[in-house]
Design a protein around this motif. Sequence first.
Motif, PDB file in Angstrom:
ATOM      1  N   THR A   1       0.847  -1.188   0.000  1.00 54.25           N
ATOM      2  CA  THR A   1       0.000   0.000   0.000  1.00 54.25           C
ATOM      3  C   THR A   1       0.882   1.237   0.000  1.00 54.25           C
ATOM      4  O   THR A   1       2.091   1.157   0.239  1.00 54.25           O
ATOM      5  CB  THR A   1      -0.902   0.051   1.244  1.00 54.25           C
ATOM      6  OG1 THR A   1      -0.087   0.114   2.417  1.00 54.25           O
ATOM      7  CG2 THR A   1      -1.817  -1.165   1.325  1.00 54.25           C
ATOM      8  N   VAL A   2       0.267   2.369  -0.253  1.00 58.42           N
ATOM      9  CA  VAL A   2       0.970   3.641  -0.112  1.00 58.42           C
ATOM     10  C   VAL A   2       1.196   3.936   1.370  1.00 58.42           C
ATOM     11  O   VAL A   2       2.273   4.367   1.788  1.00 58.42           O
ATOM     12  CB  VAL A   2       0.162   4.784  -0.772  1.00 58.42           C
ATOM     13  CG1 VAL A   2       0.771   6.145  -0.446  1.00 58.42           C
ATOM     14  CG2 VAL A   2       0.109   4.584  -2.286  1.00 58.42           C
ATOM     15  N   ALA A   3       0.184   3.646   2.195  1.00 57.10           N
ATOM     16  CA  ALA A   3       0.259   3.973   3.619  1.00 57.10           C
ATOM     17  C   ALA A   3       1.339   3.199   4.354  1.00 57.10           C
ATOM     18  O   ALA A   3       1.781   3.622   5.430  1.00 57.10           O
ATOM     19  CB  ALA A   3      -1.093   3.715   4.277  1.00 57.10           C
ATOM     20  N   GLU A   4       1.788   2.078   3.808  1.00 55.24           N
ATOM     21  CA  GLU A   4       2.805   1.293   4.513  1.00 55.24           C
ATOM     22  C   GLU A   4       4.130   2.047   4.658  1.00 55.24           C
ATOM     23  O   GLU A   4       4.958   1.697   5.512  1.00 55.24           O
ATOM     24  CB  GLU A   4       3.051  -0.030   3.805  1.00 55.24           C
ATOM     25  CG  GLU A   4       3.831   0.092   2.495  1.00 55.24           C
ATOM     26  CD  GLU A   4       4.251  -1.262   1.934  1.00 55.24           C
ATOM     27  OE1 GLU A   4       4.804  -2.069   2.713  1.00 55.24           O
ATOM     28  OE2 GLU A   4       4.017  -1.496   0.741  1.00 55.24           O
ATOM     29  N   LEU A   5       4.336   3.092   3.845  1.00 58.19           N
ATOM     30  CA  LEU A   5       5.574   3.857   3.940  1.00 58.19           C
ATOM     31  C   LEU A   5       5.512   4.930   5.008  1.00 58.19           C
ATOM     32  O   LEU A   5       6.540   5.546   5.330  1.00 58.19           O
ATOM     33  CB  LEU A   5       5.926   4.477   2.581  1.00 58.19           C
ATOM     34  CG  LEU A   5       6.775   3.604   1.632  1.00 58.19           C
ATOM     35  CD1 LEU A   5       8.129   3.295   2.262  1.00 58.19           C
ATOM     36  CD2 LEU A   5       6.053   2.338   1.220  1.00 58.19           C
ATOM     37  N   LEU A   6       4.336   5.172   5.589  1.00 63.07           N
ATOM     38  CA  LEU A   6       4.251   6.169   6.653  1.00 63.07           C
ATOM     39  C   LEU A   6       5.103   5.788   7.864  1.00 63.07           C
ATOM     40  O   LEU A   6       5.853   6.630   8.388  1.00 63.07           O
ATOM     41  CB  LEU A   6       2.794   6.392   7.053  1.00 63.07           C
ATOM     42  CG  LEU A   6       1.928   7.139   6.029  1.00 63.07           C
ATOM     43  CD1 LEU A   6       0.462   7.115   6.435  1.00 63.07           C
ATOM     44  CD2 LEU A   6       2.414   8.573   5.850  1.00 63.07           C
ATOM     45  N   PRO A   7       5.039   4.548   8.371  1.00 60.25           N
ATOM     46  CA  PRO A   7       5.949   4.187   9.458  1.00 60.25           C
ATOM     47  C   PRO A   7       7.413   4.309   9.063  1.00 60.25           C
ATOM     48  O   PRO A   7       8.267   4.663   9.898  1.00 60.25           O
ATOM     49  CB  PRO A   7       5.576   2.733   9.759  1.00 60.25           C
ATOM     50  CG  PRO A   7       4.148   2.609   9.331  1.00 60.25           C
ATOM     51  CD  PRO A   7       4.063   3.472   8.105  1.00 60.25           C
ATOM     52  N   THR A   8       7.716   4.044   7.808  1.00 64.37           N
ATOM     53  CA  THR A   8       9.103   4.132   7.346  1.00 64.37           C
ATOM     54  C   THR A   8       9.626   5.554   7.424  1.00 64.37           C
ATOM     55  O   THR A   8      10.703   5.804   7.970  1.00 64.37           O
ATOM     56  CB  THR A   8       9.225   3.606   5.905  1.00 64.37           C
ATOM     57  OG1 THR A   8       8.751   2.261   5.842  1.00 64.37           O
ATOM     58  CG2 THR A   8      10.674   3.660   5.431  1.00 64.37           C
ATOM     59  N   ILE A   9       8.845   6.518   6.897  1.00 60.76           N
ATOM     60  CA  ILE A   9       9.342   7.895   6.935  1.00 60.76           C
ATOM     61  C   ILE A   9       9.314   8.447   8.356  1.00 60.76           C
ATOM     62  O   ILE A   9      10.122   9.319   8.695  1.00 60.76           O
ATOM     63  CB  ILE A   9       8.570   8.820   5.960  1.00 60.76           C
ATOM     64  CG1 ILE A   9       7.092   8.940   6.334  1.00 60.76           C
ATOM     65  CG2 ILE A   9       8.729   8.335   4.527  1.00 60.76           C
ATOM     66  CD1 ILE A   9       6.340   9.981   5.508  1.00 60.76           C
TER      67      ILE A   9
END
Length: 458
Positions: free
Chosen positions: A443-451
Amino acid sequence: MTRRFDAIIVGAGQAGSPLAGRLSAAGMSVALIERHLLGGTCVNTGCKPTKTWVASAYAAHMARRAADFGVTIGGEIGIDFAKVRARAEKISADSRASLRQWIGGMANCTLFFGHARFESPHRVRVGDAVLEAERIFLNVGGRALVPDMPGVDAVPFLTNSTILKLGAVPRHLVVVGGSYIGLEFGQMFRRFGAEVTIVEKGPRLIGREDPDISDAVRDILEDEGIAVRTGAECIRFAAQGEDVLVGVDCREGSPEVLGSHVLLAVGRTPNTDDLGLETAGVKTDARGYIQVDDRLRTNVDGIWALGDCNGRGAFTHTAYNDFEIVADNLLDGADRKVSDRIPAYALYIDPPLGRVGMGESEAKAAGHAIELGKRPMRRVGRAVEKNETQGFMKLVSDADSGRILGGAILGTGGDEAIHGVLDLMAKQGTAQDLAHAVHIHPTVAELLPTIAGERKPA
């Protein structure tokens, strides 16, 4: 003959109709007044029709890109503009019909059609009817601002409302105003086949956004062949045959643009100038917005203002939240306040921009030492798989407390994915809380924890 009610609601928009439902369900007699169409801006000239047009424009854009995905389509992609318009009109009409049925089923609500004007602080006239109530709620919305620019009264022009009545795609649409409404219409009509020029008085598009967002949005639009003219300090208009000559006086490029149609998208003004507010003693500011306190009460006891007309929000979701604040405070003994609301909105170009809280520049201006997490969409797997890699996502947090201050996702699905940030902010969450969350792949949202985990001082 004067008719008395427990409450009068002026305007059946996104706050007025649900408020009528809550009050009537609580046993109050309610008069709901609408001067034109049920549903307000959202249903008739805003969200419903325009996002329907955006969807049609997106379909055309993806059809043209079919070969990029290994899909073969024979022949040139055409636009049946009459069908585009008819589809949007049906969706709006269906929404109005649903509202009419809902309101008609409210046991204690009487619907009046007509123009309401105050005769005293608690008396309103609608045609021949005179209505009185101790509680009056104003949800009268707003309309397109027509600027006092040289020559504007001598040429035909479109607004966000009248453009929805076009019978054909313009040959060359000149959009005056490089903000949210103008950019959405500019891109959609470019995808429908029009030549499009966007003229913005300021130094960059969507000036309230961070410069990196403004620059990225400009790149997205220019990549699709839209001409962008910023720094247009002397906008003026003149007729030239059947076309309109728009003077821009930019430092670079031609000082004039010749278009077949002009869309004025330079802001909104509230529908408060013909309500007789002065008779009721209700105060407005210099721009005509009704002044309200943190609980949406005007200076006159027993009169509230909700939605666009109070200047505290310009969106369907803020209008609906106004309804929730007023209803909960009045009926449930709550103490909800407008200042508790976290600012959030979207720009519906493609890819969309989802925004919540403070931007980077705003946070610094407010005195925060900030940390920033950022990633381009070309490094987001879901975006790569969809071949929609324009834009980026970023997260702004307070360096001292770790509290999330805001976020932005300019990219595919950004208008949906941003809610993960919004919901955490509503619970005073920190960037570390987000970094430890496990999101779904891909998903796109999965990168929120990453950033969130990669944030650095900025």
